[in-house]
Design a protein around this motif. Structure first.
Motif, mmCIF file in Angstrom:
data_model
loop_
_atom_site.group_PDB
_atom_site.id
_atom_site.type_symbol
_atom_site.label_atom_id
_atom_site.label_comp_id
_atom_site.label_asym_id
_atom_site.label_seq_id
_atom_site.Cartn_x
_atom_site.Cartn_y
_atom_site.Cartn_z
ATOM 1 N N TRP A 1 -1.448 -13.958 -1.108
ATOM 2 C CA TRP A 1 -2.016 -13.287 0.245
ATOM 3 C C TRP A 1 -3.340 -12.700 0.211
ATOM 4 C CZ3 TRP A 1 0.245 -15.091 4.346
ATOM 5 C CH2 TRP A 1 1.481 -15.407 4.362
ATOM 6 N N TYR B 1 -5.849 -12.241 3.197
ATOM 7 C CA TYR B 1 -5.768 -11.018 3.763
ATOM 8 C C TYR B 1 -7.294 -10.674 4.084
ATOM 9 C CZ TYR B 1 -5.085 -6.079 4.379
ATOM 10 O OH TYR B 1 -4.883 -4.674 4.884
ATOM 11 N N GLY C 1 3.931 -9.867 8.054
ATOM 12 C CA GLY C 1 2.514 -10.132 8.408
ATOM 13 C C GLY C 1 2.712 -10.650 10.076
ATOM 14 N N TYR D 1 -0.531 -7.245 8.939
ATOM 15 C CA TYR D 1 -0.413 -7.608 7.456
ATOM 16 C C TYR D 1 -1.243 -6.584 6.760
ATOM 17 C CZ TYR D 1 0.343 -12.918 7.593
ATOM 18 O OH TYR D 1 0.887 -14.026 7.812
#
Length: 415
Positions: free
Chosen positions: A243, A247, A369, A374
């Motif tokens: 992620w 992100y 998320g 998130y």
């Protein structure tokens, strides 16, 4: 009785034993490095694997989940095999198969070939991880001081090398087979030659299995805290690997190129933390080092969660690498100390929770998320990693935890 004067050479047999342990330590570090390269070459080229086999986005998670599930199964099988032939023999035969399975992933076509080759990779990689750590734990016990982090530093170095080689392959638009073939051609003979010097740190394996802990089997309630620590650490690790790029790009609005940086920074700081971690364990003890690592990792997640921009987010992921780097190697080492007569079984069962964390981490963060934010999702692995502080007593209060309450004197320091 003959008394040797102070400063005189140690007996020839002791010197030979020391050399044998040094060779065993070096050859095992090479195996950790090779495994780091192989795993990085697979996971960093997943989009290319998906394109080659025509795997849909909906079907891809099932293929990826099958790898850790099968790895967990083979970790349990490795426990049985190691009891019969020893972990050195298991490692000697499964590492070449892992490399050949990686090559097969790059050579196949059609969904059934993807299922077969990825399944084979998962089935052997669990036995490889388990047997490597079994040998690492036994060698650390023979050394009488912390060396486990050094092996995992070699794995991190291999991961960096593998990710770099994968970037070269992607940059030059090489096919997977063309990208993998020269790597396997070099690493396969290196691994086979190096396996000649594998050393089981226990001088008498048969006697070790007669110890009370081995006869009575593992008390899972004693191993459970370490299993939870392993799971939480890999939830944190899989959060970064799966992620961090998304992100930075989607939440912190970085460029696509910049979004690739956090994982590399994480790997570099993981390598740095593991390179110096053994010194910290020898000086301050495993429990304090693990507590410190958990707090630093939680701080990294907190920075990521509140980051106003991409550069702050990258700083958070970089801090994370320093914190998480020490936890997994010390968890394996603690299992070996906790069950000195059944360390192979303890390591094999603990290794299963490596894959549990990997399986849980990515879907957990993704679901949170989508349902929440998130930023909020990053707080969950932060809290889980902090729970490690509570369980740090399982790592032992003494500096080394090797039976007698102190580390072996430097006169028998062999590396």
């Amino acid at each position: 009785m003959i008394h040797l004067p102070r400063g005189s050479p140690r007996p020839y047999c002791a010197a030979m034993t020391d050399a044998r342990l040094r060779h065993g330590r070096g050859s095992l570090a090479v195996s950790f490095f090779i495994q780091g390269v192989a795993f990085a070459l697979l996971v960093t080229r997943i989009p290319a694997v998906q394109d080659r086999y025509g795997i849909s986005d909906g079907l891809l998670p099932a293929f990826l989940a099958a790898v850790p599930v099968l790895a967990g199964v083979s970790s349990v099988i490795a426990e049985k095999l190691a009891a019969r032939v020893g972990p050195a023999a298991v490692l000697r035969w499964v590492q070449p198969v892992v490399l050949l399975a990686l090559l097969a992933v790059g050579a196949g076509s059609g969904l059934w070939m993807a299922a077969l080759t990825l399944g084979l990779f998962g089935l052997v990689v669990g036995a490889l991880d388990a047997s490597m750590n079994m040998l690492g734990v036994s060698l650390q016990r023979a050394y009488g001081r912390s060396i486990m982090l050094g092996f995992h530093a070699a794995y991190s170095l291999g991961g960096i090398a593998g990710a770099s080689l994968a970037w070269v392959g992607a940059h030059w638009h090489l096919t997977l087979f063309t990208s993998y073939l020269p790597v396997v051609a070099v690493l396969l003979p290196v691994g086979l030659i190096g396996s000649r010097w594998y050393v089981d740190g226990r001088s008498d394996r048969r006697a070790a299995t007669d110890e009370p802990a081995a006869r009575q089997g593992l008390a899972f309630r004693l191993l459970l805290p370490l299993c939870l620590v392993m799971t939480f650490a890999y939830i944190g690790d899989s959060t970064v690997s799966n992620w961090s790029a998304k992100y930075l790009q989607d939440v912190l609005h970085s460029s696509e190129e910049l979004a690739t940086v956090p994982y590399n920074a994480y790997m570099v700081t993981t390598l740095l933390g593991r390179s110096v971690g053994d010194l910290g364990v020898r000086r301050f003890g495993a429990a304090l080092v693990v507590r410190g690592g958990a707090v630093v990792a939680a701080l990294g997640f907190a920075v990521v969660a509140v980051a106003p921009g991409a550069w702050t987010g990258m700083a958070g992921f970089t801090i994370l690498g320093l914190g998480l780097s020490v936890i997994v190697p010390q968890t394996f080492a603690a299992a070996g100390r906790l069950f000195p007569g059944a360390s192979d079984a303890a390591v094999a069962r603990l290794n299963v929770f490596n894959y549990v964390g990997f399986l849980v981490g990515s879907p957990l963060v993704g679901a949170l998320g989508d349902a929440w934010t998130y930023r909020g999702a990053m707080l969950v692995p932060m809290v889980l990693v902090l729970v490690t502080v509570v369980y740090a007593t399982s790592f032992g209060a003494r500096p080394a935890g090797y039976g007698g309450g102190h580390e072996q004197p430097r006169t028998v320091d062999v590396g």
